[in-house]
Design a protein around this motif. Sequence first.
Motif, PDB file in Angstrom:
ATOM      1  N   LEU A 105       0.841  -1.198   0.000  1.00 14.61           N
ATOM      2  CA  LEU A 105       0.000   0.000   0.000  1.00 14.61           C
ATOM      3  C   LEU A 105       0.875   1.246   0.000  1.00 14.61           C
ATOM      4  O   LEU A 105       1.833   1.345   0.771  1.00 14.61           O
ATOM      5  CB  LEU A 105      -0.911   0.007   1.229  1.00 14.61           C
ATOM      6  CG  LEU A 105      -1.792   1.247   1.435  1.00 14.61           C
ATOM      7  CD1 LEU A 105      -2.839   1.362   0.319  1.00 14.61           C
ATOM      8  CD2 LEU A 105      -2.479   1.197   2.804  1.00 14.61           C
ATOM      9  N   MET A 106       0.523   2.188  -0.869  1.00 18.54           N
ATOM     10  CA  MET A 106       1.119   3.518  -0.847  1.00 18.54           C
ATOM     11  C   MET A 106       0.027   4.502  -0.443  1.00 18.54           C
ATOM     12  O   MET A 106      -1.089   4.452  -0.962  1.00 18.54           O
ATOM     13  CB  MET A 106       1.686   3.882  -2.226  1.00 18.54           C
ATOM     14  CG  MET A 106       2.277   5.296  -2.308  1.00 18.54           C
ATOM     15  SD  MET A 106       2.979   5.665  -3.957  1.00 18.54           S
ATOM     16  CE  MET A 106       4.499   4.686  -3.879  1.00 18.54           C
ATOM     17  N   VAL A 107       0.331   5.391   0.502  1.00 26.09           N
ATOM     18  CA  VAL A 107      -0.614   6.426   0.916  1.00 26.09           C
ATOM     19  C   VAL A 107       0.030   7.781   0.679  1.00 26.09           C
ATOM     20  O   VAL A 107       1.246   7.937   0.837  1.00 26.09           O
ATOM     21  CB  VAL A 107      -1.028   6.279   2.400  1.00 26.09           C
ATOM     22  CG1 VAL A 107      -1.813   5.000   2.612  1.00 26.09           C
ATOM     23  CG2 VAL A 107       0.178   6.322   3.326  1.00 26.09           C
ATOM     24  N   SER A 108      -0.778   8.768   0.315  1.00 26.13           N
ATOM     25  CA  SER A 108      -0.219  10.094   0.081  1.00 26.13           C
ATOM     26  C   SER A 108      -1.301  11.162   0.184  1.00 26.13           C
ATOM     27  O   SER A 108      -2.396  11.009  -0.371  1.00 26.13           O
ATOM     28  CB  SER A 108       0.444  10.168  -1.298  1.00 26.13           C
ATOM     29  OG  SER A 108       1.083  11.420  -1.470  1.00 26.13           O
ATOM     30  N   ASN A 109      -0.959  12.225   0.905  1.00 21.65           N
ATOM     31  CA  ASN A 109      -1.727  13.462   0.912  1.00 21.65           C
ATOM     32  C   ASN A 109      -0.865  14.453   0.127  1.00 21.65           C
ATOM     33  O   ASN A 109      -0.137  15.253   0.701  1.00 21.65           O
ATOM     34  CB  ASN A 109      -1.947  13.918   2.357  1.00 21.65           C
ATOM     35  CG  ASN A 109      -2.691  15.231   2.456  1.00 21.65           C
ATOM     36  OD1 ASN A 109      -3.241  15.730   1.483  1.00 21.65           O
ATOM     37  ND2 ASN A 109      -2.703  15.813   3.652  1.00 21.65           N
ATOM     38  N   PRO A 110      -0.910  14.369  -1.210  1.00 18.89           N
ATOM     39  CA  PRO A 110       0.131  15.004  -2.027  1.00 18.89           C
ATOM     40  C   PRO A 110      -0.103  16.493  -2.261  1.00 18.89           C
ATOM     41  O   PRO A 110      -1.216  17.003  -2.061  1.00 18.89           O
ATOM     42  CB  PRO A 110       0.014  14.241  -3.353  1.00 18.89           C
ATOM     43  CG  PRO A 110      -1.451  13.934  -3.447  1.00 18.89           C
ATOM     44  CD  PRO A 110      -1.901  13.655  -2.021  1.00 18.89           C
ATOM     45  N   PRO A 111       0.939  17.203  -2.717  1.00 16.09           N
ATOM     46  CA  PRO A 111       0.733  18.581  -3.175  1.00 16.09           C
ATOM     47  C   PRO A 111      -0.246  18.571  -4.346  1.00 16.09           C
ATOM     48  O   PRO A 111      -0.277  17.632  -5.132  1.00 16.09           O
ATOM     49  CB  PRO A 111       2.128  19.015  -3.640  1.00 16.09           C
ATOM     50  CG  PRO A 111       3.074  18.036  -3.047  1.00 16.09           C
ATOM     51  CD  PRO A 111       2.315  16.751  -2.911  1.00 16.09           C
ATOM     52  N   TYR A 112      -1.047  19.632  -4.457  1.00 15.06           N
ATOM     53  CA  TYR A 112      -2.059  19.600  -5.509  1.00 15.06           C
ATOM     54  C   TYR A 112      -2.231  20.913  -6.265  1.00 15.06           C
ATOM     55  O   TYR A 112      -2.909  20.954  -7.280  1.00 15.06           O
ATOM     56  CB  TYR A 112      -3.417  19.186  -4.938  1.00 15.06           C
ATOM     57  CG  TYR A 112      -3.855  19.934  -3.705  1.00 15.06           C
ATOM     58  CD1 TYR A 112      -4.389  21.210  -3.793  1.00 15.06           C
ATOM     59  CD2 TYR A 112      -3.732  19.356  -2.454  1.00 15.06           C
ATOM     60  CE1 TYR A 112      -4.796  21.892  -2.658  1.00 15.06           C
ATOM     61  CE2 TYR A 112      -4.129  20.029  -1.310  1.00 15.06           C
ATOM     62  CZ  TYR A 112      -4.671  21.293  -1.418  1.00 15.06           C
ATOM     63  OH  TYR A 112      -5.067  21.963  -0.298  1.00 15.06           O
ATOM     64  N   PHE A 113      -1.640  22.029  -5.798  1.00 14.82           N
ATOM     65  CA  PHE A 113      -1.777  23.283  -6.535  1.00 14.82           C
ATOM     66  C   PHE A 113      -0.847  23.284  -7.747  1.00 14.82           C
ATOM     67  O   PHE A 113       0.353  23.064  -7.617  1.00 14.82           O
ATOM     68  CB  PHE A 113      -1.457  24.480  -5.645  1.00 14.82           C
ATOM     69  CG  PHE A 113      -2.524  24.770  -4.629  1.00 14.82           C
ATOM     70  CD1 PHE A 113      -3.857  24.846  -4.999  1.00 14.82           C
ATOM     71  CD2 PHE A 113      -2.191  24.971  -3.299  1.00 14.82           C
ATOM     72  CE1 PHE A 113      -4.842  25.120  -4.064  1.00 14.82           C
ATOM     73  CE2 PHE A 113      -3.170  25.250  -2.354  1.00 14.82           C
ATOM     74  CZ  PHE A 113      -4.495  25.324  -2.739  1.00 14.82           C
ATOM     75  N   ASN A 114      -1.403  23.573  -8.919  1.00 10.04           N
ATOM     76  CA  ASN A 114      -0.613  23.613 -10.139  1.00 10.04           C
ATOM     77  C   ASN A 114      -0.265  25.037 -10.578  1.00 10.04           C
ATOM     78  O   ASN A 114       0.871  25.330 -10.902  1.00 10.04           O
ATOM     79  CB  ASN A 114      -1.374  22.920 -11.286  1.00 10.04           C
ATOM     80  CG  ASN A 114      -1.467  21.426 -11.097  1.00 10.04           C
ATOM     81  OD1 ASN A 114      -0.465  20.740 -11.157  1.00 10.04           O
ATOM     82  ND2 ASN A 114      -2.663  20.924 -10.861  1.00 10.04           N
ATOM     83  N   THR A 115      -1.237  25.917 -10.562  1.00 15.43           N
ATOM     84  CA  THR A 115      -1.022  27.245 -11.128  1.00 15.43           C
ATOM     85  C   THR A 115      -1.376  28.371 -10.168  1.00 15.43           C
ATOM     86  O   THR A 115      -1.256  29.536 -10.528  1.00 15.43           O
ATOM     87  CB  THR A 115      -1.864  27.418 -12.405  1.00 15.43           C
ATOM     88  OG1 THR A 115      -3.248  27.207 -12.084  1.00 15.43           O
ATOM     89  CG2 THR A 115      -1.443  26.424 -13.469  1.00 15.43           C
ATOM     90  N   SER A 116      -1.820  28.048  -8.965  1.00 10.95           N
ATOM     91  CA  SER A 116      -2.238  29.101  -8.048  1.00 10.95           C
ATOM     92  C   SER A 116      -1.037  29.900  -7.551  1.00 10.95           C
ATOM     93  O   SER A 116       0.103  29.457  -7.632  1.00 10.95           O
ATOM     94  CB  SER A 116      -2.984  28.489  -6.855  1.00 10.95           C
ATOM     95  OG  SER A 116      -2.142  27.605  -6.161  1.00 10.95           O
ATOM     96  N   LEU A 117      -1.310  31.098  -7.053  1.00 11.69           N
ATOM     97  CA  LEU A 117      -0.251  31.961  -6.550  1.00 11.69           C
ATOM     98  C   LEU A 117       0.468  31.318  -5.377  1.00 11.69           C
ATOM     99  O   LEU A 117      -0.154  30.701  -4.513  1.00 11.69           O
ATOM    100  CB  LEU A 117      -0.849  33.305  -6.108  1.00 11.69           C
ATOM    101  CG  LEU A 117      -1.430  34.181  -7.225  1.00 11.69           C
ATOM    102  CD1 LEU A 117      -2.085  35.412  -6.631  1.00 11.69           C
ATOM    103  CD2 LEU A 117      -0.344  34.569  -8.218  1.00 11.69           C
ATOM    104  N   LYS A 118       1.769  31.476  -5.351  1.00 15.72           N
ATOM    105  CA  LYS A 118       2.575  30.870  -4.297  1.00 15.72           C
ATOM    106  C   LYS A 118       2.819  31.853  -3.164  1.00 15.72           C
ATOM    107  O   LYS A 118       2.799  33.070  -3.358  1.00 15.72           O
ATOM    108  CB  LYS A 118       3.913  30.385  -4.869  1.00 15.72           C
ATOM    109  CG  LYS A 118       3.744  29.248  -5.872  1.00 15.72           C
ATOM    110  CD  LYS A 118       5.083  28.722  -6.350  1.00 15.72           C
ATOM    111  CE  LYS A 118       4.878  27.548  -7.306  1.00 15.72           C
ATOM    112  NZ  LYS A 118       6.151  26.991  -7.780  1.00 15.72           N
TER     113      LYS A 118
END
Length: 233
Positions: A105-118
């Motif tokens: 099993l692999m679990v992840s709460n991954p990064p998800y913003f692609n183009t939003s302001l940083k």
Amino acid sequence: MSQFAFKQFSVTQRHAAMKVSTDGILLGAWAPVSNARSIVDVGAGTGLVALMCKQRNPNSSIYAVELDQAALVDAQYNITHSPWPDIKLCDTAIQAFECETQFDLMVSNPPYFNTSLKSQDPARNRARHTDSLSFDDLLSAFERLTSPQGQLAVILPYQESLLFNQLADKRNLSLISACTISTTPKKAPSRRLMLFSKLAHHTKDEQRLVIYDENNQYSKEYVALCQAFYLKM
């Protein structure tokens, strides 16, 4: 809050950019760990999800992979001071991670913003934006590091979950279970838990979970899922 206390462990979060969140709690409580002998947590942060998985399946072998040095300080402390100091903390990006174990099993709460302001905080950007871990990178890691029967459990904002699902489908990965998350009964889904498999599946179990009921109390479904962890539930 620099420390978040759960029933069986505490999470210190003095250094990590991303603190304990409902997303992480949902993933750690929902992921199917009971039959997983080996689990890898990608982007472990403070170690929250790895610790939750270990509480639910103490016999599993768990690797927590994290590249941010500040988060690693907190994760090391939290794991060392937990009932399960045998969780293996790995200081690396998942793209470079190598292991002889083929994970169940692999679990992840991954990064998800692609183009939003940083933001002005580079560590927070790494935790929230896909620059350091794209969806394709995560799926590639899943294919590379798990067994032929391996599964991947993730949580994402609802719209991003649709894109992730499309990318997984292109790799012939099967979405076998999903759960849409709404904050209240009248609000649209804001998050989605998803479980993927390398094996072909023709049916998909899609559920819905509401966190707060009409009286602004935790719903019965949320309590049933998370009561093993919250101190006051």
